[in-house]
Each structure stands twice: as C-alpha cells, then as structure tokens.
Motif scaffolding. Structure first.
Motif, PDB file in Angstrom:
ATOM      1  N   LYS A  43      14.018   9.540  68.699  1.00  0.00           N
ATOM      2  CA  LYS A  43      12.746  10.272  68.759  1.00  0.00           C
ATOM      3  C   LYS A  43      12.735  11.509  67.867  1.00  0.00           C
ATOM      4  O   LYS A  43      11.685  11.948  67.439  1.00  0.00           O
ATOM      5  CB  LYS A  43      12.425  10.692  70.202  1.00  0.00           C
ATOM      6  CG  LYS A  43      11.912   9.554  71.044  1.00  0.00           C
ATOM      7  CD  LYS A  43      11.186  10.041  72.279  1.00  0.00           C
ATOM      8  CE  LYS A  43      12.099  10.455  73.375  1.00  0.00           C
ATOM      9  NZ  LYS A  43      11.380  10.725  74.630  1.00  0.00           N
ATOM     10  N   LYS A  67       6.912   9.198  71.822  1.00  0.00           N
ATOM     11  CA  LYS A  67       6.908  10.500  72.478  1.00  0.00           C
ATOM     12  C   LYS A  67       5.780  10.512  73.512  1.00  0.00           C
ATOM     13  O   LYS A  67       4.825   9.736  73.423  1.00  0.00           O
ATOM     14  CB  LYS A  67       6.688  11.610  71.453  1.00  0.00           C
ATOM     15  CG  LYS A  67       7.890  11.835  70.551  1.00  0.00           C
ATOM     16  CD  LYS A  67       7.662  13.055  69.681  1.00  0.00           C
ATOM     17  CE  LYS A  67       8.922  13.382  68.900  1.00  0.00           C
ATOM     18  NZ  LYS A  67       8.762  14.601  68.123  1.00  0.00           N
ATOM     19  N   ASP A  68       5.874  11.396  74.487  1.00  0.00           N
ATOM     20  CA  ASP A  68       4.874  11.468  75.557  1.00  0.00           C
ATOM     21  C   ASP A  68       3.464  11.722  75.027  1.00  0.00           C
ATOM     22  O   ASP A  68       2.495  11.234  75.596  1.00  0.00           O
ATOM     23  CB  ASP A  68       5.229  12.565  76.562  1.00  0.00           C
ATOM     24  CG  ASP A  68       6.491  12.253  77.339  1.00  0.00           C
ATOM     25  OD1 ASP A  68       6.886  11.074  77.390  1.00  0.00           O
ATOM     26  OD2 ASP A  68       7.075  13.196  77.904  1.00  0.00           O
ATOM     27  N   ASN A  69       3.354  12.466  73.935  1.00  0.00           N
ATOM     28  CA  ASN A  69       2.037  12.842  73.422  1.00  0.00           C
ATOM     29  C   ASN A  69       1.548  11.950  72.281  1.00  0.00           C
ATOM     30  O   ASN A  69       0.585  12.284  71.611  1.00  0.00           O
ATOM     31  CB  ASN A  69       2.047  14.309  72.976  1.00  0.00           C
ATOM     32  CG  ASN A  69       3.031  14.552  71.842  1.00  0.00           C
ATOM     33  OD1 ASN A  69       3.828  13.685  71.504  1.00  0.00           O
ATOM     34  ND2 ASN A  69       2.975  15.729  71.262  1.00  0.00           N
ATOM     35  N   MET A  70       2.192  10.809  72.062  1.00  0.00           N
ATOM     36  CA  MET A  70       1.792   9.926  70.978  1.00  0.00           C
ATOM     37  C   MET A  70       0.454   9.267  71.289  1.00  0.00           C
ATOM     38  O   MET A  70       0.255   8.743  72.376  1.00  0.00           O
ATOM     39  CB  MET A  70       2.853   8.842  70.744  1.00  0.00           C
ATOM     40  CG  MET A  70       2.582   8.011  69.521  1.00  0.00           C
ATOM     41  SD  MET A  70       3.889   6.828  69.180  1.00  0.00           S
ATOM     42  CE  MET A  70       3.331   5.454  70.149  1.00  0.00           C
ATOM     43  N   LEU A  71      -0.452   9.303  70.328  1.00  0.00           N
ATOM     44  CA  LEU A  71      -1.766   8.691  70.495  1.00  0.00           C
ATOM     45  C   LEU A  71      -1.792   7.355  69.753  1.00  0.00           C
ATOM     46  O   LEU A  71      -1.493   7.292  68.566  1.00  0.00           O
ATOM     47  CB  LEU A  71      -2.854   9.622  69.957  1.00  0.00           C
ATOM     48  CG  LEU A  71      -2.927  11.001  70.612  1.00  0.00           C
ATOM     49  CD1 LEU A  71      -3.962  11.864  69.910  1.00  0.00           C
ATOM     50  CD2 LEU A  71      -3.235  10.891  72.090  1.00  0.00           C
ATOM     51  N   TYR A  72      -2.167   6.296  70.468  1.00  0.00           N
ATOM     52  CA  TYR A  72      -2.171   4.956  69.880  1.00  0.00           C
ATOM     53  C   TYR A  72      -3.148   4.065  70.646  1.00  0.00           C
ATOM     54  O   TYR A  72      -3.615   4.409  71.721  1.00  0.00           O
ATOM     55  CB  TYR A  72      -0.772   4.349  69.921  1.00  0.00           C
ATOM     56  CG  TYR A  72      -0.283   4.079  71.324  1.00  0.00           C
ATOM     57  CD1 TYR A  72      -0.436   2.819  71.887  1.00  0.00           C
ATOM     58  CD2 TYR A  72       0.308   5.079  72.087  1.00  0.00           C
ATOM     59  CE1 TYR A  72      -0.007   2.568  73.192  1.00  0.00           C
ATOM     60  CE2 TYR A  72       0.742   4.837  73.377  1.00  0.00           C
ATOM     61  CZ  TYR A  72       0.581   3.578  73.919  1.00  0.00           C
ATOM     62  OH  TYR A  72       0.999   3.335  75.192  1.00  0.00           O
TER      63      TYR A  72
END
Length: 95
Positions: A43, A67-72
């Motif tokens: 990571k 990662k926890d804040n990954m936008l997909y």
C-alpha cells in the motif's frame, strides 16, 4: 529498500535503496518495467498517477491492496471459487 522479485527464482533481480525520508511511491521512478509483467505492490506504493504512467502505459499490470479512502466503481464481477478461498474478484475503475 525497494526490492523487485522475480518469482521464477529465489533472489531479488533489482534493489533500489533510498533514504528513510523518501516516500515509497518514489521508489517506482527508476524501475525498468517489463512488458506483460505483473507487479504486486504494498500500500505504501499506491500513487495511481505513477502506477498508471509508469506501469500501465508500459503494458504491464499492477496489483495492490486498496486504501480505506480509495474511490472506485465495480465494472464487472467475476465468478468466485470459495473452495480456493476467493471471496470476490472484481474489475474496478478508479474514480
């Protein structure tokens, strides 16, 4: 230390040393990408601009933990094999 392992052997094929103050993602810069290779990254190397421009554009692939804040968004869900321990297999698009 940024090692590159080729799983066909038992020794690193490349090692790049940086000071501890250098962010891991910058360890990708000197990497010579092999077309068709798959790079498995920690990571700490998640910098999608670098990964896309350095690995994807050289026709190679990368896999990393999200990662926890990954936008997909999920583009396609593949079949799962629960007997093999695969609980999900999704093709995603970064947003």
């Amino acid at each position: 230390m940024h090692p590159l392992l080729d799983l066909r052997g038992n020794l690193p094929v490349y090692i790049h040393l940086t000071d501890a103050s250098v962010h891991n993602a910058k360890g990708l810069n000197p990497l010579c990408v092999e077309m068709g290779a798959i790079y498995l990254l920690d990571k700490g190397y998640v910098d999608f601009f670098r990964l896309f421009n350095h690995i994807h554009k050289n026709r190679a692939f990368f896999v990393t933990k999200a990662k926890d804040n990954m936008l997909y968004e999920v583009v396609e869900s593949k079949g799962c094999d629960s007997e093999a321990g695969i609980i999900s297999d999704d093709v995603t698009k970064l947003t």
